[in-house]
Write an enzyme that holds these catalytic residues in place. Structure first.
Site, PDB file in Angstrom:
ATOM      1  N   HIS B   6       0.818  -1.212   0.000  1.00  0.00           N
ATOM      2  CA  HIS B   6       0.000   0.000   0.000  1.00  0.00           C
ATOM      3  C   HIS B   6       0.855   1.267   0.000  1.00  0.00           C
ATOM      4  O   HIS B   6       1.177   1.821   1.057  1.00  0.00           O
ATOM      5  CB  HIS B   6      -0.934  -0.016   1.218  1.00  0.00           C
ATOM      6  N   HIS B   8       1.229   5.130  -2.209  1.00  0.00           N
ATOM      7  CA  HIS B   8       0.727   6.046  -3.236  1.00  0.00           C
ATOM      8  C   HIS B   8       1.832   7.052  -3.578  1.00  0.00           C
ATOM      9  O   HIS B   8       2.659   7.397  -2.736  1.00  0.00           O
ATOM     10  CB  HIS B   8      -0.497   6.817  -2.731  1.00  0.00           C
ATOM     11  N   TYR B 193     -11.912   7.590   4.788  1.00  0.00           N
ATOM     12  CA  TYR B 193     -11.155   6.363   4.477  1.00  0.00           C
ATOM     13  C   TYR B 193     -11.603   5.205   5.362  1.00  0.00           C
ATOM     14  O   TYR B 193     -11.923   4.112   4.898  1.00  0.00           O
ATOM     15  CB  TYR B 193      -9.652   6.586   4.695  1.00  0.00           C
ATOM     16  N   GLU B 283       1.267   2.588   3.723  1.00  0.00           N
ATOM     17  CA  GLU B 283       0.751   3.821   3.125  1.00  0.00           C
ATOM     18  C   GLU B 283       1.675   5.003   3.413  1.00  0.00           C
ATOM     19  O   GLU B 283       1.220   6.091   3.741  1.00  0.00           O
ATOM     20  CB  GLU B 283      -0.687   4.123   3.581  1.00  0.00           C
ATOM     21  N   ARG B 289       2.298  11.473   8.820  1.00  0.00           N
ATOM     22  CA  ARG B 289       3.723  11.523   8.499  1.00  0.00           C
ATOM     23  C   ARG B 289       4.615  11.817   9.689  1.00  0.00           C
ATOM     24  O   ARG B 289       5.831  11.866   9.562  1.00  0.00           O
ATOM     25  CB  ARG B 289       3.960  12.586   7.412  1.00  0.00           C
TER      26      ARG B 289
END
Lengths: 340, 340
Positions: B6, B8, B193, B283, B289
């Site tokens: 996962h 992006h 989500y 992810e 982050r």
């Protein structure tokens, strides 16, 4: 004592539901949505309670349930404001009768006459009636009266403030609780309920509501939705969004119940959430009524999961009783009035 | 080896986003939504990867990432079908360039040109292009292209079947992944989500999709939304709804990733979900982050949580590699072609 903060009258007498069916039919036909309510005897009410909630309460060893109208049939999206108000008053009056019959076992929390697009200020009068006249100790606030379309503003929007002001003055908390879903994407108890819990928490995280209402209190049911499982995500999002730590920013005002229907989930809840933020709840007789083949006990017998926790007895007492008396001051007053 | 299922491209070159901004402006102005794409050099792409995903992959000790366009900017609700198609092709082509530059580290998964109200059959051609021409191994399927209004049918509706037929023929799985939210109630990564993950699972539970498509496979990201935390609820609901046990009914076809950003959540995931249904994922660089002050490590360094689990090494190997090679057969073929 052991107080279950989350019970709905899911076993109300048939005549109550017949009235509702007739009401919604009358709405469609342009008829009277506020027709006379049927006569329901005390014995009928006693019967529905004694064979269900009261029996299970005794079997499982709890003492009291914070009791409100069935959540899935609040159905604020059905009809219009007049329909919602007439139905809501009937539902709350019925809860009051249960409390009157079993005053040491049930205490009332009210449904609100919400309706999509209608200002929440229109729900203030019913809150006042229930608290000041019927002796209720809180309310169920629906963050999505549209029933799964989410057409209203977030809970942190100023549109909700008139209601929060009255909640604060009356010193009553709200359980954030949606009702049935009229969106085919969302199963009511399997998706809509849990999503709403998660959504409400994230709204509180994003907003600044509790700076404006430091005494406002919400119970997010169903163990806080997805939040404890994703506690790291929420701590991290608070940081990324420049919010204060969750303990200060949200968790002075928000509480989770224990409606999590297996031991691993309850273990996680107690591992990540401060014990002062957890209230015992089962939502029985409710969404999940079966027996877990893995344990031989009812899924919603959540007291067993808490009993099994290796935490100090004093912590369990807070979860079973102390926190509820603190979050619902009017419950504490009622109990003290009963010498408890 | 360690495969992150996962990732992006959240760090795409600025020119890519500039093109998108111009495209949406052109849509509003009635202009060309399929204008020429800017020249982006290989060095620019290398730069965005080497300083971000590749650096973190190496620091954290993983080998490969299943890589797709940024989820939050798929934004299927923006513009119309033509806008979505032109943007989607640009996004997928950019992923292909990353894979071409780092063929041993990244493998592609495609965005789809979904658009609210447009039949999913219109997304089949882009899936085919990405799989058969670009060498991608799967797709991200948005269960709510309306961006938080949930105006389409559930994933179990026959409207989706033409797409599932092609997925099955191509032998590619889909990650169920929504995009940004245009509903003020739902924060994208904090509510939309997670809600979508929970919702998709409940749709699968309610439906009979996998009886009709026994080989269809979905990854539900973010640790399965709220599902593992409420595993007892879902087992109980399956029982109440007269569905077969989840192991047979859903879990032959549905897999959860490990995008759960704290140790207690990962511990729960592995406690309740069969290890064969769990795929390593982080992810990163994504929704969260920051560094967790409680651990001193990045919230999304999910490998650490798995490393810390007291489970057999063989189970970890399945989560890190074996399950991914099984769920994505085209990944397995690519790796074998590389002698891995």
């Amino acid at each position: 004592m052991i107080i279950d903060c989350h019970g709905h009258y899911t076993t109300a007498p048939g005549a109550h539901d017949v009235w509702r069916t007739a009401q919604t039919a009358a709405f469609k036909a342009g008829g009277d949505v506020n027709a006379a309510y049927p006569s329901i005897s005390d014995d009928e009410i006693r019967d529905t309670i004694e064979h269900n909630q009261l029996r299970l309460l005794r079997e499982r060893g709890a003492d009291m349930t914070v009791f409100s109208p069935r959540a899935s049939t609040m159905a604020h999206h059905v009809g219009n404001e007049a329909v919602s108000l007439a139905w809501t008053r009937r539902c709350n009056d019925l809860i009051k009768r249960v409390v009157g019959l079993f005053p040491r076992t049930f205490v009332g929390v009210c449904q609100l006459p919400q309706s999509p697009g209608i200002p929440i200020s229109h729900s203030v009068a019913e809150l006042e009636r229930c608290v000041t006249e019927l002796g209720f100790i809180g309310c169920n606030l629906n963050p999505d009266p549209s029933g799964g379309h989410w057409t209203g503003p977030p809970l942190t929007d100023r549109a909700w403030y008139p209601f929060y002001e009255r909640m604060t003055e009356l010193d009553v908390p709200a359980m954030v609780h949606v009702s049935g879903s009229c969106n085919a994407n969302f199963h009511a108890t399997g998706a809509h309920y849990i999503n709403a819990d998660t959504t409400a928490f994230m709204q509180f995280l994003q907003g600044d509501l509790f700076r404006n209402f430091p005494a406002l209190r919400f119970i997010i049911p169903h163990g806080g939705g997805a939040v404890p499982y994703h506690w790291g995500r929420y701590r991290g999002l608070a940081d990324m969004l420049g919010r204060p730590p969750l303990r200060e920013h949200v968790m002075r005002n928000v509480f989770f119940d224990t409606c999590v229907y297996h031991q691993p989930g309850i273990d996680l809840l107690f591992r990540v959430i401060d014990v002062d933020n957890i209230l015992f709840g089962s939502e029985m007789v409710g969404a999940v009524r079966g027996i877990d083949p893995e344990t031989g006990h009812h899924f919603d017998d959540t007291k067993r999961y808490i009993d099994a926790l290796a935490i100090p007895e004093a912590d369990k007492r807070r979860v079973f009783e102390g926190n509820a008396r603190r979050v619902y001051p009017r419950l504490d007053a009622i109990l003290k009035g009963q010498g408890r």
